[in-house]
Motif scaffolding. Sequence first.
Motif, PDB file in Angstrom:
ATOM      1  N   ARG A 228      31.994 -12.215 -37.781  1.00 17.75           N
ATOM      2  CA  ARG A 228      31.278 -11.036 -37.312  1.00 17.75           C
ATOM      3  C   ARG A 228      31.161 -11.026 -35.787  1.00 17.75           C
ATOM      4  O   ARG A 228      31.084  -9.976 -35.160  1.00 17.75           O
ATOM      5  CB  ARG A 228      29.864 -11.091 -37.909  1.00 17.75           C
ATOM      6  CG  ARG A 228      29.280  -9.799 -38.326  1.00 17.75           C
ATOM      7  CD  ARG A 228      27.913 -10.019 -38.934  1.00 17.75           C
ATOM      8  NE  ARG A 228      27.915 -10.276 -40.369  1.00 17.75           N
ATOM      9  CZ  ARG A 228      28.243  -9.377 -41.285  1.00 17.75           C
ATOM     10  NH1 ARG A 228      28.605  -8.172 -40.937  1.00 17.75           N
ATOM     11  NH2 ARG A 228      28.217  -9.683 -42.567  1.00 17.75           N
ATOM     12  N   GLY A 229      31.168 -12.235 -35.191  1.00 16.62           N
ATOM     13  CA  GLY A 229      31.014 -12.356 -33.745  1.00 16.62           C
ATOM     14  C   GLY A 229      32.177 -11.820 -32.938  1.00 16.62           C
ATOM     15  O   GLY A 229      32.097 -11.715 -31.715  1.00 16.62           O
ATOM     16  N   ARG A 230      33.278 -11.451 -33.616  1.00 17.48           N
ATOM     17  CA  ARG A 230      34.399 -10.811 -32.907  1.00 17.48           C
ATOM     18  C   ARG A 230      33.953  -9.566 -32.160  1.00 17.48           C
ATOM     19  O   ARG A 230      34.593  -9.146 -31.205  1.00 17.48           O
ATOM     20  CB  ARG A 230      35.469 -10.363 -33.920  1.00 17.48           C
ATOM     21  CG  ARG A 230      36.403 -11.427 -34.371  1.00 17.48           C
ATOM     22  CD  ARG A 230      37.213 -10.932 -35.539  1.00 17.48           C
ATOM     23  NE  ARG A 230      36.331 -10.630 -36.658  1.00 17.48           N
ATOM     24  CZ  ARG A 230      36.654  -9.836 -37.669  1.00 17.48           C
ATOM     25  NH1 ARG A 230      37.816  -9.259 -37.714  1.00 17.48           N
ATOM     26  NH2 ARG A 230      35.790  -9.629 -38.646  1.00 17.48           N
ATOM     27  N   GLU A 231      32.871  -8.949 -32.649  1.00 13.36           N
ATOM     28  CA  GLU A 231      32.414  -7.710 -32.014  1.00 13.36           C
ATOM     29  C   GLU A 231      32.139  -7.928 -30.523  1.00 13.36           C
ATOM     30  O   GLU A 231      32.330  -7.020 -29.712  1.00 13.36           O
ATOM     31  CB  GLU A 231      31.167  -7.189 -32.739  1.00 13.36           C
ATOM     32  CG  GLU A 231      30.707  -5.812 -32.300  1.00 13.36           C
ATOM     33  CD  GLU A 231      31.671  -4.674 -32.657  1.00 13.36           C
ATOM     34  OE1 GLU A 231      32.500  -4.829 -33.584  1.00 13.36           O
ATOM     35  OE2 GLU A 231      31.601  -3.625 -31.995  1.00 13.36           O
ATOM     36  N   MET A 232      31.730  -9.140 -30.166  1.00 10.16           N
ATOM     37  CA  MET A 232      31.431  -9.416 -28.754  1.00 10.16           C
ATOM     38  C   MET A 232      32.703  -9.316 -27.898  1.00 10.16           C
ATOM     39  O   MET A 232      32.708  -8.659 -26.862  1.00 10.16           O
ATOM     40  CB  MET A 232      30.824 -10.817 -28.622  1.00 10.16           C
ATOM     41  CG  MET A 232      29.406 -10.855 -28.142  1.00 10.16           C
ATOM     42  SD  MET A 232      28.271  -9.978 -29.217  1.00 10.16           S
ATOM     43  CE  MET A 232      28.317 -11.029 -30.652  1.00 10.16           C
ATOM     44  N   ALA A 233      33.760  -9.969 -28.344  1.00 13.83           N
ATOM     45  CA  ALA A 233      35.013  -9.909 -27.578  1.00 13.83           C
ATOM     46  C   ALA A 233      35.600  -8.499 -27.611  1.00 13.83           C
ATOM     47  O   ALA A 233      36.160  -8.023 -26.616  1.00 13.83           O
ATOM     48  CB  ALA A 233      36.016 -10.917 -28.139  1.00 13.83           C
ATOM     49  N   ASN A 234      35.446  -7.817 -28.742  1.00 16.45           N
ATOM     50  CA  ASN A 234      35.939  -6.437 -28.814  1.00 16.45           C
ATOM     51  C   ASN A 234      35.213  -5.544 -27.812  1.00 16.45           C
ATOM     52  O   ASN A 234      35.822  -4.713 -27.139  1.00 16.45           O
ATOM     53  CB  ASN A 234      35.762  -5.887 -30.236  1.00 16.45           C
ATOM     54  CG  ASN A 234      36.779  -6.466 -31.209  1.00 16.45           C
ATOM     55  OD1 ASN A 234      37.872  -6.874 -30.804  1.00 16.45           O
ATOM     56  ND2 ASN A 234      36.429  -6.526 -32.482  1.00 16.45           N
ATOM     57  N   LYS A 235      33.899  -5.721 -27.695  1.00 17.86           N
ATOM     58  CA  LYS A 235      33.142  -4.895 -26.744  1.00 17.86           C
ATOM     59  C   LYS A 235      33.498  -5.258 -25.300  1.00 17.86           C
ATOM     60  O   LYS A 235      33.512  -4.397 -24.416  1.00 17.86           O
ATOM     61  CB  LYS A 235      31.642  -5.067 -26.976  1.00 17.86           C
ATOM     62  CG  LYS A 235      31.152  -4.328 -28.217  1.00 17.86           C
ATOM     63  CD  LYS A 235      29.775  -3.753 -28.027  1.00 17.86           C
ATOM     64  CE  LYS A 235      29.424  -2.769 -29.137  1.00 17.86           C
ATOM     65  NZ  LYS A 235      29.687  -3.232 -30.506  1.00 17.86           N
TER      66      LYS A 235
ATOM     67  N   LYS B  19      36.161  -5.783 -24.041  1.00 12.51           N
ATOM     68  CA  LYS B  19      37.350  -5.084 -23.530  1.00 12.51           C
ATOM     69  C   LYS B  19      36.935  -3.865 -22.713  1.00 12.51           C
ATOM     70  O   LYS B  19      37.724  -3.321 -21.954  1.00 12.51           O
ATOM     71  CB  LYS B  19      38.237  -4.627 -24.694  1.00 12.51           C
ATOM     72  CG  LYS B  19      38.891  -5.774 -25.448  1.00 12.51           C
ATOM     73  CD  LYS B  19      39.589  -5.270 -26.709  1.00 12.51           C
ATOM     74  CE  LYS B  19      40.095  -6.451 -27.537  1.00 12.51           C
ATOM     75  NZ  LYS B  19      40.348  -6.087 -28.933  1.00 12.51           N
ATOM     76  N   PHE B  20      35.687  -3.413 -22.913  1.00 12.04           N
ATOM     77  CA  PHE B  20      35.229  -2.176 -22.265  1.00 12.04           C
ATOM     78  C   PHE B  20      34.036  -2.386 -21.349  1.00 12.04           C
ATOM     79  O   PHE B  20      33.565  -1.451 -20.723  1.00 12.04           O
ATOM     80  CB  PHE B  20      34.855  -1.140 -23.330  1.00 12.04           C
ATOM     81  CG  PHE B  20      35.929  -0.917 -24.343  1.00 12.04           C
ATOM     82  CD1 PHE B  20      37.033  -0.142 -24.031  1.00 12.04           C
ATOM     83  CD2 PHE B  20      35.859  -1.501 -25.590  1.00 12.04           C
ATOM     84  CE1 PHE B  20      38.039   0.054 -24.952  1.00 12.04           C
ATOM     85  CE2 PHE B  20      36.862  -1.312 -26.521  1.00 12.04           C
ATOM     86  CZ  PHE B  20      37.957  -0.536 -26.200  1.00 12.04           C
ATOM     87  N   MET B  21      33.485  -3.596 -21.323  1.00 10.31           N
ATOM     88  CA  MET B  21      32.311  -3.877 -20.489  1.00 10.31           C
ATOM     89  C   MET B  21      32.354  -5.358 -20.126  1.00 10.31           C
ATOM     90  O   MET B  21      33.218  -6.089 -20.605  1.00 10.31           O
ATOM     91  CB  MET B  21      31.014  -3.505 -21.227  1.00 10.31           C
ATOM     92  CG  MET B  21      30.870  -4.113 -22.602  1.00 10.31           C
ATOM     93  SD  MET B  21      29.384  -3.566 -23.513  1.00 10.31           S
ATOM     94  CE  MET B  21      29.886  -1.989 -24.181  1.00 10.31           C
ATOM     95  N   SER B  22      31.431  -5.793 -19.280  1.00 11.42           N
ATOM     96  CA  SER B  22      31.443  -7.201 -18.883  1.00 11.42           C
ATOM     97  C   SER B  22      30.952  -8.061 -20.049  1.00 11.42           C
ATOM     98  O   SER B  22      30.253  -7.567 -20.942  1.00 11.42           O
ATOM     99  CB  SER B  22      30.526  -7.409 -17.681  1.00 11.42           C
ATOM    100  OG  SER B  22      29.171  -7.319 -18.088  1.00 11.42           O
ATOM    101  N   PRO B  23      31.303  -9.357 -20.055  1.00  7.25           N
ATOM    102  CA  PRO B  23      30.782 -10.227 -21.118  1.00  7.25           C
ATOM    103  C   PRO B  23      29.255 -10.199 -21.194  1.00  7.25           C
ATOM    104  O   PRO B  23      28.684 -10.168 -22.294  1.00  7.25           O
ATOM    105  CB  PRO B  23      31.295 -11.616 -20.717  1.00  7.25           C
ATOM    106  CG  PRO B  23      32.544 -11.346 -19.951  1.00  7.25           C
ATOM    107  CD  PRO B  23      32.273 -10.067 -19.196  1.00  7.25           C
TER     108      PRO B  23
END
Length: 413
Positions: free
Chosen positions: A328-335, A337-341
């Motif tokens: 489920r934590g993939r959402e962080m890396a997916n986001k 792509k469009f904003m800073s970590p």
Amino acid sequence: MTNLVIRNAELLDCTGADPRAGVDVAVSGSLISDIGPGVGSSPDEVIDGDGLTLMPGLTDAHVHMGLVDPAGGIGDLPWIDYVFTVRGVIENTLQEGFTTVRDAGGLDPHWARLSEQGVIAGPRILPSGSVLSQTGGHGDLRPAHHIAHPRGSIPGLSATPEIVDGVDQVRRAAREQLRKGATQLKVFSSGGVLSPTDPFDSLQFSYAELRAAVEAAADWHTYVLAHCHTSDAIRRALTAGIRSIEHASILDEDAAQRIVESDAFAVVTLSVKYDLLADPEAARLTPAQLTKLQAVESAVHRSLEIMGETGVKVGSGSDIVGPLQDRRGREMANKAKFMSPAEAIATATTGNAELFYMEDRIGTVEVGKEADLILVDGRPLDEIELFSDPDRIVGVIKGGRIYKDTQRRLQKS
Ligand SMILES: [Zn+2]
């Protein structure tokens, strides 16, 4: 009295402060009681945090832990298999570092009670119960040539969509979900990708019907989240008073401005789109569903840019379905792509906490907050992808209790 101290970790407290090395965090009962070097005298338990990052537990504002079929429903498993599968999904979610999740429909609220009581080792769950859908809407799962609805809800076990039309039916179904223990209500107010018969750009539920759900929720001192892909649907939902706009995939500047003015949230859900596109056959997508999905995918990047430009408050949801619902934590890396970590992590910590009206309890590592903490093997701000690998989440604490300690960092004193 201090029950637990995590010593010498690098603290990413998610208040916006830079990470700090060599910090100790003390826990008394279920709460964080002290933070700083050398805090917490004679604790019962010590966790050696050396070389690890300590941060608040992650949150996910859009899970479907009861939807264990790869195509998104409750499937056709024997009920005993369903129970074991859902339990596995819930417990795995906590093991992946998610200490609070909002179920966006399909999970009977009793599962949240079981997790709260410790019968199952799951996160804090904010259940929506059955989603309310109009006839022919996103929750109406009948193929066009069927009259009968598939498997209905079994109270205390499963929560399939409630198909309701008209203000009175919506109000009754809304109150029924609240009675069963829903902590907020979910409605489908636009077409969707996986539903068989509704046009993607259709508007679902009239203003009066949406308003009936919002009033029922407000009287219960809670709010409504609405599945809304298109700007027209978003405008109608906001006018009706809906707080949480789910997906917001095809967003124009005007609708974004309206979200800001309404002090509402957009809960962006990227993982489910990438999953389905990566393997449309596994999800048994029809050509029509695939076409809808591709339309969403091509628009969502621009929608996220518009959110950034207008200052829309963004929550984080994975929206993944199926029997595993892992990583489920993939959402962080997916986001990211469009904003800073840091911004991506904020959506899943402080952003969701505010959305849930829980910002005084969760979302940061601060004294007085719930001891919902994770220990991460690595530095998330430098390596956001680590959340995609559950093995990098080496420690999970919820409400002061340890649920995961894969590196055996715990020392009893
Ligand atoms: Zn969803």
